[in-house]
Design an enzyme around this catalytic site. Structure first.
Site, PDB file in Angstrom:
ATOM      1  N   ARG A  18      -2.236  22.794 -13.621  1.00  0.00           N
ATOM      2  CA  ARG A  18      -1.282  21.776 -14.082  1.00  0.00           C
ATOM      3  C   ARG A  18      -1.507  21.421 -15.545  1.00  0.00           C
ATOM      4  NH1 ARG A  18       1.190  16.592 -10.655  1.00  0.00           N
ATOM      5  NH2 ARG A  18       2.552  15.919 -12.335  1.00  0.00           N
ATOM      6  N   LYS A  52       3.416  11.908 -10.846  1.00  0.00           N
ATOM      7  CA  LYS A  52       2.573  11.077 -11.719  1.00  0.00           C
ATOM      8  C   LYS A  52       3.339   9.805 -12.025  1.00  0.00           C
ATOM      9  CE  LYS A  52      -0.272  14.308 -14.335  1.00  0.00           C
ATOM     10  NZ  LYS A  52      -0.604  14.750 -15.711  1.00  0.00           N
ATOM     11  N   HIS A  55       8.574  10.920 -27.923  1.00  0.00           N
ATOM     12  CA  HIS A  55       7.634  11.841 -27.290  1.00  0.00           C
ATOM     13  C   HIS A  55       8.081  13.303 -27.451  1.00  0.00           C
ATOM     14  CE1 HIS A  55       4.827  13.575 -24.482  1.00  0.00           C
ATOM     15  NE2 HIS A  55       5.831  14.051 -23.772  1.00  0.00           N
ATOM     16  N   GLU A 103      -3.936  18.002 -10.928  1.00  0.00           N
ATOM     17  CA  GLU A 103      -4.365  18.469 -12.233  1.00  0.00           C
ATOM     18  C   GLU A 103      -5.859  18.744 -12.317  1.00  0.00           C
ATOM     19  OE1 GLU A 103      -2.372  16.538 -15.462  1.00  0.00           O
ATOM     20  OE2 GLU A 103      -3.740  17.371 -16.946  1.00  0.00           O
ATOM     21  N   LYS A 122       8.167  23.639 -13.121  1.00  0.00           N
ATOM     22  CA  LYS A 122       7.268  22.499 -12.904  1.00  0.00           C
ATOM     23  C   LYS A 122       6.869  22.406 -11.439  1.00  0.00           C
ATOM     24  CE  LYS A 122       5.885  17.867 -13.813  1.00  0.00           C
ATOM     25  NZ  LYS A 122       5.999  16.651 -14.586  1.00  0.00           N
ATOM     26  N   ARG A 143       0.817  -1.234   0.000  1.00  0.00           N
ATOM     27  CA  ARG A 143       0.000   0.000   0.000  1.00  0.00           C
ATOM     28  C   ARG A 143       0.843   1.273   0.000  1.00  0.00           C
ATOM     29  NH1 ARG A 143      -3.306  -2.990   3.430  1.00  0.00           N
ATOM     30  NH2 ARG A 143      -5.046  -3.833   2.248  1.00  0.00           N
ATOM     31  N   HIS A 153       0.825  19.115 -26.147  1.00  0.00           N
ATOM     32  CA  HIS A 153       0.695  17.679 -25.931  1.00  0.00           C
ATOM     33  C   HIS A 153      -0.555  17.055 -26.551  1.00  0.00           C
ATOM     34  CE1 HIS A 153       4.207  18.090 -23.484  1.00  0.00           C
ATOM     35  NE2 HIS A 153       4.186  16.830 -23.107  1.00  0.00           N
ATOM     36  N   ASN A 164       0.537  20.630 -20.406  1.00  0.00           N
ATOM     37  CA  ASN A 164       0.197  19.895 -21.621  1.00  0.00           C
ATOM     38  C   ASN A 164       0.297  20.751 -22.876  1.00  0.00           C
ATOM     39  OD1 ASN A 164      -0.354  17.352 -20.439  1.00  0.00           O
ATOM     40  ND2 ASN A 164      -2.238  18.231 -19.602  1.00  0.00           N
ATOM     41  N   HIS A 184       0.319  13.837 -28.551  1.00  0.00           N
ATOM     42  CA  HIS A 184      -0.192  12.497 -28.250  1.00  0.00           C
ATOM     43  C   HIS A 184      -0.856  11.862 -29.465  1.00  0.00           C
ATOM     44  CE1 HIS A 184      -0.227  13.611 -23.716  1.00  0.00           C
ATOM     45  NE2 HIS A 184       0.896  13.010 -24.061  1.00  0.00           N
ATOM     46  N   GLU A 212      10.828  19.653 -24.089  1.00  0.00           N
ATOM     47  CA  GLU A 212      10.082  19.930 -22.853  1.00  0.00           C
ATOM     48  C   GLU A 212      10.634  21.175 -22.155  1.00  0.00           C
ATOM     49  OE1 GLU A 212       7.375  18.321 -22.175  1.00  0.00           O
ATOM     50  OE2 GLU A 212       7.545  16.229 -22.831  1.00  0.00           O
TER      51      GLU A 212
HETATM   52  N1  LIG Z   1       5.408  11.089 -14.902  1.00  0.00           N
HETATM   53  C1  LIG Z   1       5.425  12.166 -15.652  1.00  0.00           C
HETATM   54  O1  LIG Z   1       5.042  13.255 -15.226  1.00  0.00           O
HETATM   55  C2  LIG Z   1       5.940  12.066 -17.043  1.00  0.00           C
HETATM   56  C3  LIG Z   1       6.233  13.228 -17.769  1.00  0.00           C
HETATM   57  C4  LIG Z   1       6.761  13.113 -19.042  1.00  0.00           C
HETATM   58  C5  LIG Z   1       7.018  11.848 -19.575  1.00  0.00           C
HETATM   59  N2  LIG Z   1       6.708  10.744 -18.840  1.00  0.00           N
HETATM   60  C6  LIG Z   1       7.004   9.400 -19.378  1.00  0.00           C
HETATM   61  O2  LIG Z   1       8.399   9.288 -19.550  1.00  0.00           O
HETATM   62  C7  LIG Z   1       8.668   8.305 -20.549  1.00  0.00           C
HETATM   63  C8  LIG Z   1       9.753   8.826 -21.455  1.00  0.00           C
HETATM   64  O3  LIG Z   1      10.899   9.085 -20.685  1.00  0.00           O
HETATM   65  P1  LIG Z   1      12.351   9.129 -21.360  1.00  0.00           P
HETATM   66  O4  LIG Z   1      12.307  10.006 -22.532  1.00  0.00           O
HETATM   67  O5  LIG Z   1      13.308   9.406 -20.277  1.00  0.00           O
HETATM   68  O6  LIG Z   1      12.480   7.649 -21.964  1.00  0.00           O
HETATM   69  P2  LIG Z   1      13.265   6.344 -21.500  1.00  0.00           P
HETATM   70  O7  LIG Z   1      13.141   6.114 -20.051  1.00  0.00           O
HETATM   71  O8  LIG Z   1      12.805   5.283 -22.405  1.00  0.00           O
HETATM   72  O9  LIG Z   1      14.785   6.699 -21.840  1.00  0.00           O
HETATM   73  C9  LIG Z   1      15.152   6.909 -23.179  1.00  0.00           C
HETATM   74  C10 LIG Z   1      16.316   6.012 -23.590  1.00  0.00           C
HETATM   75  O10 LIG Z   1      17.526   6.536 -23.040  1.00  0.00           O
HETATM   76  C11 LIG Z   1      18.249   5.513 -22.370  1.00  0.00           C
HETATM   77  N3  LIG Z   1      19.008   6.186 -21.316  1.00  0.00           N
HETATM   78  C12 LIG Z   1      18.533   6.661 -20.137  1.00  0.00           C
HETATM   79  N4  LIG Z   1      19.492   7.338 -19.488  1.00  0.00           N
HETATM   80  C13 LIG Z   1      20.597   7.281 -20.260  1.00  0.00           C
HETATM   81  C14 LIG Z   1      21.907   7.817 -20.122  1.00  0.00           C
HETATM   82  N5  LIG Z   1      22.247   8.592 -19.089  1.00  0.00           N
HETATM   83  N6  LIG Z   1      22.789   7.563 -21.116  1.00  0.00           N
HETATM   84  C15 LIG Z   1      22.432   6.819 -22.199  1.00  0.00           C
HETATM   85  N7  LIG Z   1      21.211   6.318 -22.384  1.00  0.00           N
HETATM   86  C16 LIG Z   1      20.302   6.544 -21.421  1.00  0.00           C
HETATM   87  C17 LIG Z   1      17.215   4.545 -21.922  1.00  0.00           C
HETATM   88  O11 LIG Z   1      17.747   3.282 -21.716  1.00  0.00           O
HETATM   89  C18 LIG Z   1      16.218   4.586 -23.076  1.00  0.00           C
HETATM   90  O12 LIG Z   1      16.655   3.743 -24.099  1.00  0.00           O
HETATM   91  C19 LIG Z   1       7.356   8.054 -21.254  1.00  0.00           C
HETATM   92  O13 LIG Z   1       6.865   6.795 -20.883  1.00  0.00           O
HETATM   93  C20 LIG Z   1       6.434   9.146 -20.741  1.00  0.00           C
HETATM   94  O14 LIG Z   1       5.097   8.730 -20.666  1.00  0.00           O
HETATM   95  C21 LIG Z   1       6.196  10.830 -17.609  1.00  0.00           C
HETATM   96 ZN   LIG Z   2       5.774  15.612 -22.380  1.00  0.00          ZN
END
Ligand SMILES: NC(=O)c1ccc[n+]([C@@H]2O[C@H](COP(=O)([O-])OP(=O)(O)OC[C@H]3O[C@@H](n4cnc5c(N)ncnc54)[C@H](O)[C@@H]3O)[C@@H](O)[C@H]2O)c1
Ligand SMILES: [Zn+2]
Length: 371
Positions: free
Chosen positions: A244, A146, A269, A240, A230, A124, A251, A248, A255, A188
């Site tokens: 918040r 999130k 993304h 949100e 942020k 939990r 976005h 977006n 999306h 971003e």
């Molecule tokens: N929770 C939130 O508020 C929020 C906000 C924006 C995005 N997201 C989510 O985040 C995800 C995307 O995140 P991301 O872009 O970090 O993608 P990711 O976690 O897939 O990382 C991108 C790639 O970079 C590699 N990588 C990571 N760190 C590295 C480093 N230091 N050196 C070399 N390679 C490295 C990873 O292995 C991966 O292949 C999506 O699923 C999206 O929905 C969440």
């Molecule tokens: Zn985004």
């Protein structure tokens, strides 16, 4: 030791610090130890990050007397799945996780979202800390609480709000990040300037290429300003219900484009966000809300940095306006059948609009796709 930047996400009892700086992971033990009830930490990461950075993190924690147990998952969006959630929870329970245990999520947004969600439901809810290693995770996903996973019905449809206890954004980990991922995170960063900080957008016009090319000081500054923006928005509207939604910006379009590409490497993304930002400004200009010079300036900067600015940039893909609009209709943010758009009165002046005429949106898409 250069002291890192420190800012606070103000959420009452759930408040936490975000530390941004160089060499932070080498001192991770010092920052994490006060949060731990026992000197052990499960670290969730992906294969790529593990190969590049896990040995130094394990060593740093070991030096502080913290025993580190890694869980290593495959990299990629597919990892944000039920199957991997089950695996993480299973491994946490097998390692005799207790209510007082802490999970560290070490990687990009995929690992952060999945790990944060696992932490929110196992027993939990246990504590977790964010050690973001992508630019996108450092400026966006590691802050705000999130968490979630994807389903075949769409992205992030299952999840929770679960705030981390601490965020350590080590700028040095970005040195190994591929350029395409740096650019995706950069979109971003631009977003924060466009939402509410015209001076920051102007700073990016001057320093964006240095940031992109690896300048640590420029990166640290941009991560700090982005996280501050942020943190402020999240503090004002954790779940949100209002402000918040500004996050977006770009976005709704992004999306839809991503969904058409199946959330694959065809369009990251952040790349979709870059196109979406241009579309949001073009739509604002089209509606007479925003000077067209501002829309042109947004596009000019993103293009100069090397980000895509129109759907046609996705090689070999044929777009269908009806399908794109359909994706927008299915967005999580749809309320009472109305699509919510974030529009702008100019650079740094974004606002939430719930009454946009879909005909204008199709008109814009027609123009964008004809180009
Ligand atoms: N929770 C939130 O508020 C929020 C906000 C924006 C995005 N997201 C989510 O985040 C995800 C995307 O995140 P991301 O872009 O970090 O993608 P990711 O976690 O897939 O990382 C991108 C790639 O970079 C590699 N990588 C990571 N760190 C590295 C480093 N230091 N050196 C070399 N390679 C490295 C990873 O292995 C991966 O292949 C999506 O699923 C999206 O929905 C969440
Ligand atoms: Zn985004």
């Amino acid at each position: 030791v250069i002291e890192p930047d420190r800012l606070r996400v103000e959420l009452g009892a759930r408040s936490y610090d975000v530390l941004i700086g160089r060499g932070l992971l080498a001192g991770a033990g010092r920052h994490l130890k006060p949060l731990l009830t026992r000197p052990r930490l499960t670290v969730l990461t992906d294969r790529t990050v593990a190969d590049l950075h896990l040995p130094s993190l394990t060593r740093a924690l070991g030096d502080a007397g913290i025993d580190c147990r890694p869980i290593v998952l495959p990299p990629g969006e597919q990892t944000k799945s039920f199957a991997h959630l089950e695996q993480v929870i299973d491994e946490l329970l097998a390692a005799r996780t207790e209510r007082g245990s802490t999970l560290a999520v070490f990687g990009g947004g995929v690992i952060g979202d999945l790990g944060g969600f696992a932490a929110s439901v196992v027993l939990r809810g246990i504590d977790f800390v964010q050690l973001p290693t992508t630019l996108l995770a450092q400026v966006d996903s590691s802050i705000g609480g999130k968490t979630g996973i994807d389903t075949r019905w769409g992205k992030n449809l299952i999840g929770s709000f679960h705030q981390p206890r601490l965020v350590l954004a080590d700028i040095d980990t970005l040195a190994t990040l591929p350029r395409r991922q740096v650019l995706a995170g950069y979109a971003e960063i631009v977003k924060y300037g466009l939402i509410g900080d015209a001076a920051f957008f102007a700073w990016l016009e001057d320093h964006g290429s240095a940031l992109r090319d690896g300048d640590p000081a420029a990166r640290q500054h941009a991560v700090k300003i982005s996280c501050t923006a942020k943190a402020k928005i999240v503090a004002a509207d954790e779940r949100e219900s209002g402000a918040r939604a500004l996050l977006n910006l770009g976005h709704t379009f992004a999306h839809a484009l991503e969904a058409e590409c199946g959330y694959s490497d065809e369009l990251l993304h952040g790349e979709a966000v870059a196109i979406g930002l241009v579309m949001a400004f073009d739509l604002s200009a089209r509606l007479g809300l925003c000077p067209s010079e501002d829309a042109a300036r947004v596009e000019r900067h993103l293009a100069a940095i090397g980000l895509p600015t129109e759907p046609a940039a996705v090689a070999g893909r044929v777009w269908d306006i009806e399908r794109l609009i359909d994706h927008m209709r299915r967005d999580k943010k749809v309320q009472g059948g109305r699509i919510t758009f974030v529009l702008a009165r100019g650079i740094g002046q974004a606002f939430v609009a719930r009454d946009v005429d879909l005909k204008e949106v199709s008109g814009l898409l027609e123009e964008a796709l004809a180009a």
